[in-house]
Write a protein that holds these residues in place. Structure first.
Motif, PDB file in Angstrom:
ATOM      1  N   GLN C 129       0.837  -1.207   0.000  1.00 55.12           N
ATOM      2  CA  GLN C 129       0.000   0.000   0.000  1.00 55.12           C
ATOM      3  C   GLN C 129       0.869   1.253   0.000  1.00 55.12           C
ATOM      4  N   LEU C 130       1.917   1.205   0.830  1.00 56.13           N
ATOM      5  CA  LEU C 130       2.830   2.339   0.908  1.00 56.13           C
ATOM      6  C   LEU C 130       3.418   2.643  -0.461  1.00 56.13           C
ATOM      7  N   ARG C 131       3.903   1.569  -1.107  1.00 52.85           N
ATOM      8  CA  ARG C 131       4.557   1.725  -2.390  1.00 52.85           C
ATOM      9  C   ARG C 131       3.593   2.348  -3.399  1.00 52.85           C
ATOM     10  N   ARG C 132       2.362   1.845  -3.381  1.00 52.48           N
ATOM     11  CA  ARG C 132       1.391   2.352  -4.338  1.00 52.48           C
ATOM     12  C   ARG C 132       1.109   3.845  -4.097  1.00 52.48           C
ATOM     13  N   GLN C 133       1.018   4.173  -2.807  1.00 51.02           N
ATOM     14  CA  GLN C 133       0.747   5.584  -2.489  1.00 51.02           C
ATOM     15  C   GLN C 133       1.890   6.482  -2.931  1.00 51.02           C
ATOM     16  N   VAL C 134       3.120   6.011  -2.717  1.00 46.99           N
ATOM     17  CA  VAL C 134       4.273   6.817  -3.111  1.00 46.99           C
ATOM     18  C   VAL C 134       4.280   6.999  -4.624  1.00 46.99           C
ATOM     19  N   LEU C 135       3.996   5.918  -5.345  1.00 52.19           N
ATOM     20  CA  LEU C 135       3.941   6.002  -6.801  1.00 52.19           C
ATOM     21  C   LEU C 135       2.900   7.026  -7.243  1.00 52.19           C
ATOM     22  N   GLU C 136       1.775   6.987  -6.545  1.00 53.12           N
ATOM     23  CA  GLU C 136       0.706   7.917  -6.873  1.00 53.12           C
ATOM     24  C   GLU C 136       1.160   9.362  -6.635  1.00 53.12           C
ATOM     25  N   LEU C 137       1.842   9.568  -5.507  1.00 53.70           N
ATOM     26  CA  LEU C 137       2.332  10.914  -5.180  1.00 53.70           C
ATOM     27  C   LEU C 137       3.335  11.385  -6.226  1.00 53.70           C
ATOM     28  N   PHE C 138       4.244  10.488  -6.618  1.00 54.83           N
ATOM     29  CA  PHE C 138       5.243  10.857  -7.622  1.00 54.83           C
ATOM     30  C   PHE C 138       4.555  11.229  -8.931  1.00 54.83           C
ATOM     31  N   GLY C 139       3.492  10.497  -9.228  1.00 57.65           N
ATOM     32  CA  GLY C 139       2.738  10.836 -10.423  1.00 57.65           C
ATOM     33  C   GLY C 139       2.110  12.206 -10.297  1.00 57.65           C
ATOM     34  N   GLN C 140       1.573  12.491  -9.107  1.00 55.46           N
ATOM     35  CA  GLN C 140       0.930  13.794  -8.869  1.00 55.46           C
ATOM     36  C   GLN C 140       1.885  14.948  -9.092  1.00 55.46           C
ATOM     37  N   VAL C 141       3.123  14.795  -8.637  1.00 56.84           N
ATOM     38  CA  VAL C 141       4.070  15.897  -8.775  1.00 56.84           C
ATOM     39  C   VAL C 141       4.850  15.783 -10.091  1.00 56.84           C
ATOM     40  N   ARG C 142       4.394  14.898 -10.985  1.00 56.67           N
ATOM     41  CA  ARG C 142       4.941  14.752 -12.342  1.00 56.67           C
ATOM     42  C   ARG C 142       6.430  14.418 -12.333  1.00 56.67           C
ATOM     43  N   ILE C 143       6.775  13.387 -11.585  1.00 54.15           N
ATOM     44  CA  ILE C 143       8.138  12.883 -11.689  1.00 54.15           C
ATOM     45  C   ILE C 143       8.121  11.801 -12.755  1.00 54.15           C
ATOM     46  N   GLU C 145       8.932   8.576 -14.987  1.00 47.29           N
ATOM     47  CA  GLU C 145       9.360   7.208 -14.666  1.00 47.29           C
ATOM     48  C   GLU C 145       9.399   6.962 -13.158  1.00 47.29           C
ATOM     49  N   PRO C 146       8.275   7.103 -12.472  1.00 42.42           N
ATOM     50  CA  PRO C 146       8.295   7.006 -11.001  1.00 42.42           C
ATOM     51  C   PRO C 146       8.791   5.656 -10.489  1.00 42.42           C
ATOM     52  N   GLU C 147       8.479   4.580 -11.212  1.00 45.50           N
ATOM     53  CA  GLU C 147       8.905   3.246 -10.765  1.00 45.50           C
ATOM     54  C   GLU C 147      10.413   3.188 -10.592  1.00 45.50           C
ATOM     55  N   LYS C 148      11.123   3.746 -11.581  1.00 50.61           N
ATOM     56  CA  LYS C 148      12.574   3.676 -11.587  1.00 50.61           C
ATOM     57  C   LYS C 148      13.174   4.657 -10.566  1.00 50.61           C
ATOM     58  N   ARG C 149      12.567   5.825 -10.492  1.00 52.17           N
ATOM     59  CA  ARG C 149      13.155   6.877  -9.672  1.00 52.17           C
ATOM     60  C   ARG C 149      12.968   6.660  -8.174  1.00 52.17           C
ATOM     61  N   LEU C 150      11.983   5.818  -7.823  1.00 55.64           N
ATOM     62  CA  LEU C 150      11.760   5.489  -6.409  1.00 55.64           C
ATOM     63  C   LEU C 150      13.033   5.002  -5.734  1.00 55.64           C
ATOM     64  N   LYS C 151      13.808   4.219  -6.498  1.00 60.17           N
ATOM     65  CA  LYS C 151      14.961   3.558  -5.891  1.00 60.17           C
ATOM     66  C   LYS C 151      16.211   4.424  -5.959  1.00 60.17           C
ATOM     67  N   GLU C 152      16.105   5.581  -6.610  1.00 66.07           N
ATOM     68  CA  GLU C 152      17.309   6.407  -6.767  1.00 66.07           C
ATOM     69  C   GLU C 152      17.556   7.265  -5.525  1.00 66.07           C
ATOM     70  N   PHE C 153      18.797   7.751  -5.443  1.00 66.47           N
ATOM     71  CA  PHE C 153      19.209   8.558  -4.291  1.00 66.47           C
ATOM     72  C   PHE C 153      19.113  10.056  -4.633  1.00 66.47           C
ATOM     73  N   PRO C 154      18.989  10.894  -3.591  1.00 67.91           N
ATOM     74  CA  PRO C 154      18.792  12.326  -3.867  1.00 67.91           C
ATOM     75  C   PRO C 154      19.822  12.936  -4.820  1.00 67.91           C
ATOM     76  N   HIS C 155      21.095  12.476  -4.748  1.00 69.25           N
ATOM     77  CA  HIS C 155      22.097  13.136  -5.600  1.00 69.25           C
ATOM     78  C   HIS C 155      21.903  12.815  -7.072  1.00 69.25           C
ATOM     79  N   GLN C 156      21.078  11.795  -7.361  1.00 71.45           N
ATOM     80  CA  GLN C 156      20.819  11.477  -8.762  1.00 71.45           C
ATOM     81  C   GLN C 156      19.705  12.343  -9.328  1.00 71.45           C
ATOM     82  N   PHE C 157      19.117  13.178  -8.473  1.00 69.91           N
ATOM     83  CA  PHE C 157      18.021  14.043  -8.905  1.00 69.91           C
ATOM     84  C   PHE C 157      18.540  15.450  -9.155  1.00 69.91           C
ATOM     85  N   SER C 158      17.927  16.143 -10.115  1.00 69.05           N
ATOM     86  CA  SER C 158      18.275  17.552 -10.325  1.00 69.05           C
ATOM     87  C   SER C 158      17.543  18.385  -9.280  1.00 69.05           C
TER      88      SER C 158
END
Lengths: 384, 319, 339
Positions: C129-143, C145-158
């Motif tokens: 459930q947690l994972r699904r909610q996070v995916l939904e949130l990432f979709g909301q803020v238009r990130i 490829e949310p599936e892939k980016r979930l596992k990435e670390f902050p320094h890999q983000f702009s």
């Protein structure tokens, strides 16, 4: 609302009033001093250091003993003596089973002559102003008693007035030796600071500033120096210069700046990227100006902290070498050699070890407290 | 006397990042600045505008291209040869906090260039330059003995400007001098720079990410994207007729300080993020974010050409 | 409009080596349900401190005055214990900061960090459930490829993407109030534009109230409904957004607006600027804090702090020149009236 005359007159505004800076004009040093003074432990440390300096520098003029005056009659006497009132005078039993006459102030006025030995009674008979008193050593606590009746004379404790901190195994005044020992420790502290501030800063500064190959070579040299233990240097240097303080100082001077050099280099490397250093380069300032006016003054915070933190370890190193017996040549005193000398009589006269050990601790505490306070005072993050 | 105080041709600045990776900070950038004029350089952070400025002032050693300062090639000069030429060219930095030495008084900071170039022999002599300069930037003599950390951001930046101007250089490179300042202070600094230009006729290379301010101070504006210059033309022209899709996007992304207009604003702007300068996209570097990208854009890099008189653009749309 | 947050006479002081910094000197305001309120001010005006005071996210040297009152949804926040406050933080009131890098843990994947945020207040949720909610949130803020980016670390983000993650975290527990402290200041214009658009749509979807703190009037104009203009630890002016821009009610607001060059502005003249520097808050001026820099300042301005004058619904301003007995000469408000 209070009434005010000409309240609708235009307010006079000047560039001064608009750009006024209200804070008091304080230099960096004054600012650090201000913050240091608000930290009680740092102030305590500073006061202790000042007291020790006074003790080491002025103290020897106030005492009549010198560090080398021996008195074989008065050996291993503690600061607080257990004395027996034998009527006409008081006597103290030395660890070597002799009796010393003590007056009511606690001054030692001389040894009592031995009249005869009564081995079968485990007694030694002394003559005290014509009266015979016996020292009974049959049990572990030696007592002074009347030979005939075996009555133990009343005992009491009295402060040693002649030797405030007692004497050591050669009858030398511990207080006087302590003053000289502290002097040696402070001298070592001073030398380590001097070496750190001069060689450490310049070496680290130049290495960090020039960078590249020069930096790599200079830092490898530092690595080599720091891998060899200081003890080894001291022993090697003693082969050349002989035993004594000068060898320790030379050894410290030769190698004690490596930590500082590393700290300064690190600071300079990070400061070099700051815009004010770039600005100095675009202005056309010489490398000398950049290093001495921009980089080093800005690294001063870490430099001072490192210096105060290195002092205790230098003091300890000297004491440690002294304790191992590779420090000063007797009869010169240092806190370490005093501890070493005390080893032989540790059971009977523990004060001979405790007192110099305590002084080492206090000096190191004082410098550590000060260093701690300095770090807080110099840390710009806590300034807010 | 040269007409152009600065000519930059095919300037390239790469940085090594480890063994193999190279950051293409500046790639083949050419422009010139006339005496007494201002060239504005705009772009997002990471587009290489600051690297460009630092190569020109030779804090960095350029990888390629030539830099002519008043007709003299300074591209490969040693720092020693450069030293006397630095009088002609000074720099104002972005961060008013880190660009001033915290251990120096304002007097010493402003006197430093004078001492470095032997204009004065000692600090007492420097006062005759320092005091007028302080007053020129709106500070007072009382400020001379204070340390930089006691000043507000705007005041510090004015001290930085005083330091750059005290030698009366012919070119001042302003590396985002107003980005770190509050709005009410930005205008002060810009006015100060403009007034001084009108008085002394010096030239500026003015770098900013704030397009509205750049338009105000510049005669010519260049837009940079990922290390390359994509558009270069007169300041009015770039705002009235932006040609490159990136310039258009940048302009529409500026927040409008007018709620009525803001509500009417078309959805514009630039989607996506800046690609990494280590592996810039092939072809036109903007094609990954460009709404008008054609197949050719991802294959062939467009070169700068004149699309209108005095208006150059690097885009396949104008071939 | 019903108020979700009411701040009354908030005073926050910092104790420093060089004296007490009076960062906020008694401000009162309200935030309505579903409203976006902007707080505009320069650095040192107290805008960030006032928002931090609401959730008491202040350093140890800070003191909130005892008479201050902060009422959130009928609950007084000033008297709450830290534990009670934690129940509100992140769940009912959440914050977005200027620097997303320092707000994210560099050693934990971003998806995990958002999950943590959810887990604190919803212990009953399963991993899936947690994972699904996070995916939904990432979709909301238009990130993308949310599936892939979930596992990435902050320094890999702009920078922009990190700020999106922060927004996702802030929205995770569907807060009633979102405090955004200069969320776009560190970003480029193109990214700022994207984030602002996003915040606007997210607000419309969720109906949360937003306090948006910025120094940029342009950003306020794009996003907010009502604006508080702060200077020297005080609210100088409060106005609905259109009124503020059409008809600024304080010389400071006027100055701020004039110093933004418009794209169609004539560039031959000087840019209007506000001379001088902001006041030192260890020693705040006795009168109006803006008086030393105000082009219309009178003697009384330097001597006494002006009272608020109501300029209509939801509108007030603090300026002596708005008083009925103020002279018309060199008075910006009278000229408006004459016109």
């Amino acid at each position: 609302m209070q009434t005010m005359e000409n309240k609708w007159e235009m307010l006079e505004q000047t560039s001064e009033s608009r750009e006024k800076i209200w804070s008091r004009n304080r230099t960096f040093a004054a600012d650090v001093w201000f913050r240091l003074c608000r930290k009680p432990t740092a102030v305590a440390g500073l006061l202790m250091i000042l007291l020790f300096m006074l003790f080491a520098l002025v103290g020897p003029f106030l005492t009549s003993y010198s560090y080398s005056d021996q008195s074989l009659e008065m050996v291993n006497i503690p600061p607080v003596m257990k004395v027996y009132d034998v009527g006409s005078c008081r006597v103290y039993i030395t660890p070597s089973l002799k009796l010393i006459r003590v007056d009511e102030n606690g001054s030692l006025t001389g040894m009592l002559p031995v009249v005869r030995y009564e081995h079968e009674k485990s007694m030694t008979i002394f003559d005290c102003d014509g009266k015979e008193v016996a020292l009974y050593y049959g049990r572990s606590v030696y007592v002074v008693c009347d030979e005939a009746t075996g009555n133990i004379y009343p005992a009491g404790h009295i402060w040693n007035h002649d030797h405030l901190l007692g004497t050591d195994a050669l009858g030398r005044d511990i207080l006087a030796r302590l003053m000289y020992g502290t002097r040696v420790s402070l001298m070592v502290a001073f030398v380590s600071v001097l070496v750190n501030l001069v060689i450490g800063i310049l070496y680290g500064g130049i290495s960090g500033f020039l960078g590249g190959m020069v930096d790599a070579v200079m830092m490898r040299i530092v690595d080599i120096i720091s891998t060899i233990p200081l003890t080894l240097y001291v022993i090697l240097i003693m082969m050349v210069f002989g035993q004594g303080l000068q060898s320790i100082i030379i050894a410290l001077g030769l190698v004690y700046w490596v930590d500082m050099a590393r700290v300064v280099r690190g600071q300079v490397l990070s400061l070099k990227q700051q815009e004010f250093v770039l600005a100095a380069r675009t202005i056309g300032s010489s490398s000398r100006t950049i290093l001495l006016q921009h980089l080093i003054p800005n690294a001063m915070g870490s430099i001072l902290v490192t210096a105060t933190m290195l002092i205790p370890s230098a003091i300890f190193m000297e004491a440690f070498l002294g304790y191992l017996g590779i420090g000063l040549r007797p009869p010169l005193a240092s806190l370490g050699t005093m501890c070493n000398d005390a080893n032989a009589n540790l059971r009977t006269s523990p004060h001979e070890l405790l007192i110099p050990a305590l002084v080492i601790c206090l000096i190191m505490f004082a410098f550590n407290f000060l260093g701690d306070g300095m770090r807080d005072a110099l840390d710009p993050k806590l300034k807010k | 006397m040269n007409e152009n105080i600065l000519e930059v041709e095919h300037l390239t600045q790469h940085f090594r990042l480890g063994r193999k990776e190279v950051v293409h900070a500046v790639d083949d950038v050419s422009f010139c600045i006339r005496r007494g004029q201002t060239l504005g350089l705009v772009g997002e952070s990471g587009c290489g505008k600051s690297s460009c400025a630092r190569s020109i002032i030779r804090v960095y050693d350029p990888t390629g291209g030539t830099i002519l300062l008043d007709g003299t090639d300074i591209t490969h000069m040693s720092q020693k040869q450069l030293q006397p030429l630095r009088r002609k060219m000074q720099m104002v930095f972005q961060d008013p906090y880190s660009s001033l030495n915290a251990r120096m008084t304002v007097r010493d900071i402003i006197a430093e260039p004078l001492l470095a170039h032997h204009v004065v022999k000692n600090r007492e002599q420097a006062n005759s330059f320092v005091y007028p300069m302080l007053e020129r930037v709106g500070l007072t003599r009382e400020h001379a003995d204070r340390y930089a950390h006691e000043f507000s951001g705007g005041q510090r930046q004015r001290v930085g400007i005083a330091r750059a101007l005290v030698l009366q250089p012919e070119l001042v490179i302003c590396d985002e001098p107003i980005s770190a300042l509050d709005v009410s202070i930005q205008a002060q600094v810009v006015n100060l720079l403009r007034d001084y230009q009108q008085e002394k006729g010096l030239a500026y290379l003015f770098i900013a990410h704030d397009l509205s301010m750049v338009r105000y101070v510049s005669d010519v504006v260049g837009v940079m994207y990922l290390g390359q210059l994509v558009e270069l033309c007169g300041a009015e022209e770039i705002y009235s007729h932006p040609l490159h899709p990136y310039t258009q996007g940048l302009l529409s992304a500026i927040p409008v300080a007018n709620p009525a207009l803001a509500r009417q604003k078309k959805s514009g702007g630039v989607a996506g993020d800046l690609p990494s300068p280590v592996t810039p996209p092939a072809g036109c570097r903007f094609h990954t974010r460009c709404p008008f990208a054609k197949p050719i854009c991802s294959q062939e890099a467009p070169c700068m050409k004149e699309a209108a008189p005095g208006h150059s653009v690097a885009c396949h749309l104008y071939d | 409009m019903e108020a979700i947050l009411t701040v009354n006479n908030l005073k926050t002081t910092f104790l420093t080596g060089s004296g007490a910094v009076q960062a906020v000197r008694g401000i009162s305001f309200q935030v309505g349900k579903g409203e976006i309120v902007g707080i505009v001010g320069e650095s040192g005006s107290g805008k960030s401190v006032s928002s931090m005071s609401i959730l008491r996210l202040l350093p140890g040297t800070a003191r909130i005055d005892r008479e201050s009152s902060i009422v959130f949804d009928g609950q007084e926040l000033t008297g709450l214990t830290p534990k009670q406050l934690r129940q509100i933080r992140g769940k009912r009131i959440s914050m977005i900061f200027q620097d997303p890098m320092s707000s994210l843990n560099p050693l934990i994947p971003v998806g995990k960090q958002v999950e943590e945020m959810l887990k604190i207040h919803h212990k009953e949720l399963t991993r899936e459930q947690l994972r699904r909610q996070v995916l939904e949130l990432f979709g909301q803020v238009r990130i993308p490829e949310p599936e892939k980016r979930l596992k990435e670390f902050p320094h890999q983000f702009s920078g922009g993407m990190r700020q999106r993650v922060m927004i996702a975290m802030a929205l995770a527990n569907k807060p009633d109030l979102l405090i955004a402290d200069e969320p776009t200041t560190a970003l480029d214009v193109t990214i700022q534009d994207q984030i602002l658009k996003q915040l606007r749509t997210l607000q419309q979807e969720s109906g949360a109230s937003i306090i948006f703190i910025t120094h940029d009037l342009g950003v306020v104009a794009e996003l907010c409904q009502r604006v508080l203009v702060m200077y020297g630890g005080l609210i100088m002016e409060e106005a609905p957004i259109d009124d503020l821009f059409e008809n600024p009610g304080h010389p400071y607001t006027m100055g701020l607006m004039a110093s933004i060059p418009a794209l169609n502005q004539d560039k031959t003249g000087r840019l209007p600027s506000i001379p001088g520097s902001p006041p030192d808050m260890t020693n705040p001026p006795q009168g109006c804090p803006f008086a030393p820099r105000c082009p219309y300042a009178r003697k009384i301005c330097a001597a006494q702090c002006p009272p608020y004058v109501s300029l209509g619904e939801n509108r007030r301003s603090m300026c002596w020149l708005l008083q009925p007995d103020a002279p018309a000469e060199n008075n910006p408000f009278r000229k408006e009236a004459a016109r």
